[in-house]
Design a protein around this motif. Structure first.
Motif, PDB file in Angstrom:
ATOM      1  N   GLU A  12      36.521  63.190  35.398  1.00  0.00           N
ATOM      2  CA  GLU A  12      37.513  62.126  35.556  1.00  0.00           C
ATOM      3  C   GLU A  12      36.884  60.816  35.108  1.00  0.00           C
ATOM      4  OE1 GLU A  12      37.567  64.189  38.432  1.00  0.00           O
ATOM      5  OE2 GLU A  12      39.672  64.859  38.415  1.00  0.00           O
ATOM      6  N   HIS A 114      32.445  59.840  48.143  1.00  0.00           N
ATOM      7  CA  HIS A 114      33.384  60.748  48.821  1.00  0.00           C
ATOM      8  C   HIS A 114      33.356  60.524  50.332  1.00  0.00           C
ATOM      9  CE1 HIS A 114      35.107  63.176  45.662  1.00  0.00           C
ATOM     10  NE2 HIS A 114      33.936  63.551  45.175  1.00  0.00           N
ATOM     11  N   SER A 136      33.313  69.601  47.181  1.00  0.00           N
ATOM     12  CA  SER A 136      33.752  69.294  45.814  1.00  0.00           C
ATOM     13  C   SER A 136      33.400  70.456  44.904  1.00  0.00           C
ATOM     14  CB  SER A 136      33.093  68.004  45.346  1.00  0.00           C
ATOM     15  OG  SER A 136      31.733  68.247  45.119  1.00  0.00           O
ATOM     16  N   GLY A 137      33.525  70.207  43.585  1.00  0.00           N
ATOM     17  CA  GLY A 137      33.211  71.259  42.621  1.00  0.00           C
ATOM     18  C   GLY A 137      31.723  71.545  42.548  1.00  0.00           C
ATOM     19  N   GLY A 163      34.139  74.424  45.862  1.00  0.00           N
ATOM     20  CA  GLY A 163      35.055  74.185  44.738  1.00  0.00           C
ATOM     21  C   GLY A 163      34.768  75.155  43.596  1.00  0.00           C
ATOM     22  N   PHE A 166      36.298  78.392  44.385  1.00  0.00           N
ATOM     23  CA  PHE A 166      37.723  78.366  44.035  1.00  0.00           C
ATOM     24  C   PHE A 166      37.872  78.552  42.518  1.00  0.00           C
ATOM     25  CE2 PHE A 166      38.888  76.441  48.182  1.00  0.00           C
ATOM     26  CZ  PHE A 166      40.083  77.091  48.418  1.00  0.00           C
ATOM     27  N   ASP A 167      37.057  77.805  41.751  1.00  0.00           N
ATOM     28  CA  ASP A 167      37.200  77.848  40.289  1.00  0.00           C
ATOM     29  C   ASP A 167      36.852  79.226  39.729  1.00  0.00           C
ATOM     30  OD1 ASP A 167      37.982  75.196  40.303  1.00  0.00           O
ATOM     31  OD2 ASP A 167      35.976  74.429  39.951  1.00  0.00           O
ATOM     32  N   GLY A 180      41.092  75.469  42.257  1.00  0.00           N
ATOM     33  CA  GLY A 180      41.556  75.212  43.625  1.00  0.00           C
ATOM     34  C   GLY A 180      43.073  75.090  43.704  1.00  0.00           C
ATOM     35  N   GLY A 271      37.180  67.068  46.283  1.00  0.00           N
ATOM     36  CA  GLY A 271      38.342  67.733  45.688  1.00  0.00           C
ATOM     37  C   GLY A 271      38.969  68.816  46.550  1.00  0.00           C
ATOM     38  N   ALA A 274      41.724  68.417  49.212  1.00  0.00           N
ATOM     39  CA  ALA A 274      43.156  68.373  48.878  1.00  0.00           C
ATOM     40  C   ALA A 274      43.850  69.675  49.277  1.00  0.00           C
ATOM     41  CB  ALA A 274      43.324  68.148  47.370  1.00  0.00           C
ATOM     42  N   ASN A 275      43.062  70.679  49.661  1.00  0.00           N
ATOM     43  CA  ASN A 275      43.658  71.996  49.951  1.00  0.00           C
ATOM     44  C   ASN A 275      44.483  71.964  51.243  1.00  0.00           C
ATOM     45  OD1 ASN A 275      43.425  74.864  51.297  1.00  0.00           O
ATOM     46  ND2 ASN A 275      43.205  75.129  49.092  1.00  0.00           N
ATOM     47  N   CYS A 301      41.056  62.232  47.247  1.00  0.00           N
ATOM     48  CA  CYS A 301      40.189  63.404  47.475  1.00  0.00           C
ATOM     49  C   CYS A 301      39.418  63.727  46.205  1.00  0.00           C
ATOM     50  CB  CYS A 301      41.033  64.627  47.839  1.00  0.00           C
ATOM     51  SG  CYS A 301      41.457  64.655  49.562  1.00  0.00           S
ATOM     52  N   ASP A 303      37.925  62.926  42.318  1.00  0.00           N
ATOM     53  CA  ASP A 303      37.068  61.802  41.913  1.00  0.00           C
ATOM     54  C   ASP A 303      37.879  60.559  41.536  1.00  0.00           C
ATOM     55  OD1 ASP A 303      35.016  63.465  42.395  1.00  0.00           O
ATOM     56  OD2 ASP A 303      34.540  63.873  40.297  1.00  0.00           O
TER      57      ASP A 303
HETATM   58  O1  KG4 Z   1      35.464  66.107  44.031  1.00  0.00           O
HETATM   59  P1  KG4 Z   1      36.025  66.705  42.787  1.00  0.00           P
HETATM   60  O2  KG4 Z   1      37.270  66.101  42.199  1.00  0.00           O
HETATM   61  O3  KG4 Z   1      34.970  66.739  41.629  1.00  0.00           O
HETATM   62  C1  KG4 Z   1      33.619  67.007  41.858  1.00  0.00           C
HETATM   63  O4  KG4 Z   1      32.902  66.066  42.279  1.00  0.00           O
HETATM   64  O5  KG4 Z   1      33.251  68.186  41.684  1.00  0.00           O
HETATM   65  O6  KG4 Z   1      36.272  68.259  43.116  1.00  0.00           O
HETATM   66  C2  KG4 Z   1      36.757  69.157  42.160  1.00  0.00           C
HETATM   67  C3  KG4 Z   1      36.931  70.513  42.839  1.00  0.00           C
HETATM   68  C4  KG4 Z   1      37.273  71.642  41.845  1.00  0.00           C
HETATM   69  O7  KG4 Z   1      36.409  72.729  42.089  1.00  0.00           O
HETATM   70  C5  KG4 Z   1      38.713  71.981  42.226  1.00  0.00           C
HETATM   71  O8  KG4 Z   1      39.033  73.356  42.011  1.00  0.00           O
HETATM   72  C6  KG4 Z   1      38.754  71.639  43.689  1.00  0.00           C
HETATM   73  O9  KG4 Z   1      37.987  70.469  43.807  1.00  0.00           O
HETATM   74  N1  KG4 Z   1      40.116  71.378  44.167  1.00  0.00           N
HETATM   75  C7  KG4 Z   1      40.724  72.141  45.092  1.00  0.00           C
HETATM   76  C8  KG4 Z   1      42.038  71.620  45.230  1.00  0.00           C
HETATM   77  N2  KG4 Z   1      42.175  70.551  44.393  1.00  0.00           N
HETATM   78  C9  KG4 Z   1      40.978  70.408  43.750  1.00  0.00           C
HETATM   79  N3  KG4 Z   1      40.284  73.205  45.778  1.00  0.00           N
HETATM   80  C10 KG4 Z   1      41.139  73.787  46.630  1.00  0.00           C
HETATM   81  N4  KG4 Z   1      42.412  73.370  46.810  1.00  0.00           N
HETATM   82  C11 KG4 Z   1      42.909  72.302  46.152  1.00  0.00           C
HETATM   83  N5  KG4 Z   1      44.167  71.915  46.339  1.00  0.00           N
END
Ligand code: KG4
Ligand code: ZN
Length: 339
Positions: A12, A114, A136-137, A163, A166-167, A180, A271, A274-275, A301, A303
């Motif tokens: 982002e 965060h 996060s990811g 994260g 999830f990915d 996610g 991230g 946001a779940n 939630c 970045d």
């Molecule tokens: O914090 P972030 O935006 O970037 C990092 O710093 O990594 O987190 C991104 C992560 C990704 O793995 C994405 O799949 C996950 O957050 N994510 C979610 C959701 N929205 C984003 N995981 C589960 N449920 C969601 N709704």
């Protein structure tokens, strides 16, 4: 004090202005479409896209905040952890601006951003100390935030971040990136008890996480049930069960961590915060234990520059003077490792 926050650690390109009244703007350009084709973030493409977007995003943040650059008191920038090429774009832009404007440049740890992000929620009542579940990811951290800048790591992942789980899970299910939101969408209406995916390291006295075994069980399950996996109804159950194993593990650990340190406030950010199911399960379990989970709004939630600007303001208030010699620090522990 008016601070511009710049964030380019991953995919982002974000900039925002924060002052004593809170967030004045929050401009984010996400690169999801660019990376979706490859099923994950491609570092070189991320850096190139940051180079293209950084100036327009900073301009948008200033315009939306009705602020001119010379009204800024400081610039805060994520200097790590993250992808080195991506970080360098934000750091270079921030350095150039701070130097030309003659104002302090504050290096910010992405996860500290965060951690403070829920404080940006209008009317937030959150005060230190609290426990933060940072998901996060790239990171899964349980932190006892005793005060701003005074953190104790209670637990972290031994392998994949949640994260990432999830990915990677989404990839196994043939879903798009980021995984996610794709998994949680497919999981809607699915039976979360359909498949008993493992919850590991549930010893309530330790707070480390491990998610790679869960991912392997999903892979094995998909492989052994190829025919059933053709059916959307069944795929929904698999997604719901996989998501449940992830969020239940987080909830069990987070609640136990709060009990251990006697915290009644659990701040959830990053991230994965946001779940919806994670929010639901933390609220359900927290209500029984007198632990109150706080989540930033969905837009904060993932970045963003606002959390970086806020962390910058908080450092300034505590006397930080900035440092123009900062550099990108791709590996940077939130709490210094004692040697
Ligand atoms: O914090 P972030 O935006 O970037 C990092 O710093 O990594 O987190 C991104 C992560 C990704 O793995 C994405 O799949 C996950 O957050 N994510 C979610 C959701 N929205 C984003 N995981 C589960 N449920 C969601 N709704
Ligand atoms: Zn992040």
């Amino acid at each position: 004090m008016r601070v511009l926050g710049i964030e380019t650690s991953c995919d982002e390109t974000a900039a925002a202005v924060v002052d004593e009244n809170g967030m004045r703007s929050n401009a984010v350009f996400d690169q999801i479409d660019l990376h979706a084709l490859y099923g994950g973030v491609v570092p070189e493409l991320a850096s190139r896209a940051h180079i293209q977007s950084i100036s327009p995003v900073i301009r948008a943040a200033l315009r939306d905040a009705e602020t001119t650059a010379d009204q800024l008191d400081a610039i805060a920038v994520t200097t790590g952890p993250g992808l080195v090429g991506a970080l360098l774009v934000g750091v270079s832009a921030a350095k150039g601006m701070a130097l030309s404007l003659g104002i302090p440049l504050l290096p910010i740890h992405h996860m500290e951003g965060h951690l403070v992000s829920p404080l940006l929620t209008p009317g937030s009542q959150i005060t230190f100390p609290f426990v933060a579940l940072l998901v996060s990811g790239g990171h899964t951290l349980l932190v006892h935030a005793r005060a701003f800048g005074d953190y104790v790591i209670l637990g972290q992942t031994r392998d994949d971040a949640v994260g990432e789980a999830f990915d990677k899970g989404a990839r196994l299910l043939g879903l798009g990136y980021p995984g996610g939101p794709a998994i949680s969408k497919l999981a809607l209406g699915g039976n979360r008890a359909a498949i008993p995916f493992p919850r590991v390291l549930l010893d309530r006295t330790r707070f480390d996480f491990s998610f790679s075994g869960l991912k392997t069980s999903l892979r094995t399950y998909c492989h052994r049930n190829q025919e059933a996996m053709q059916c959307t109804h069944h795929r929904r159950d698999v997604a719901a069960s996989y998501q449940e194993a992830l969020v239940e593990t987080l909830a069990i650990k987070a609640m136990a961590a709060c009990q251990k340190v006697g915290a009644d406030t659990l701040v959830v950010a990053g991230g994965v915060g946001a779940n919806r199911r994670l929010r639901e399960i933390l609220e359900e379990r927290g209500a029984k234990l007198g632990i109150f989970p706080y989540f930033p709004p969905l837009s904060l939630c993932t970045d963003n520059g606002a959390m970086i600007a806020l962390a910058g303001r908080m450092h300034l208030e505590r006397g930080a003077t900035g440092d123009l010699s900062v550099n990108a620090t791709p590996r940077w522990p939130l709490v210094p490792i004692e040697t």
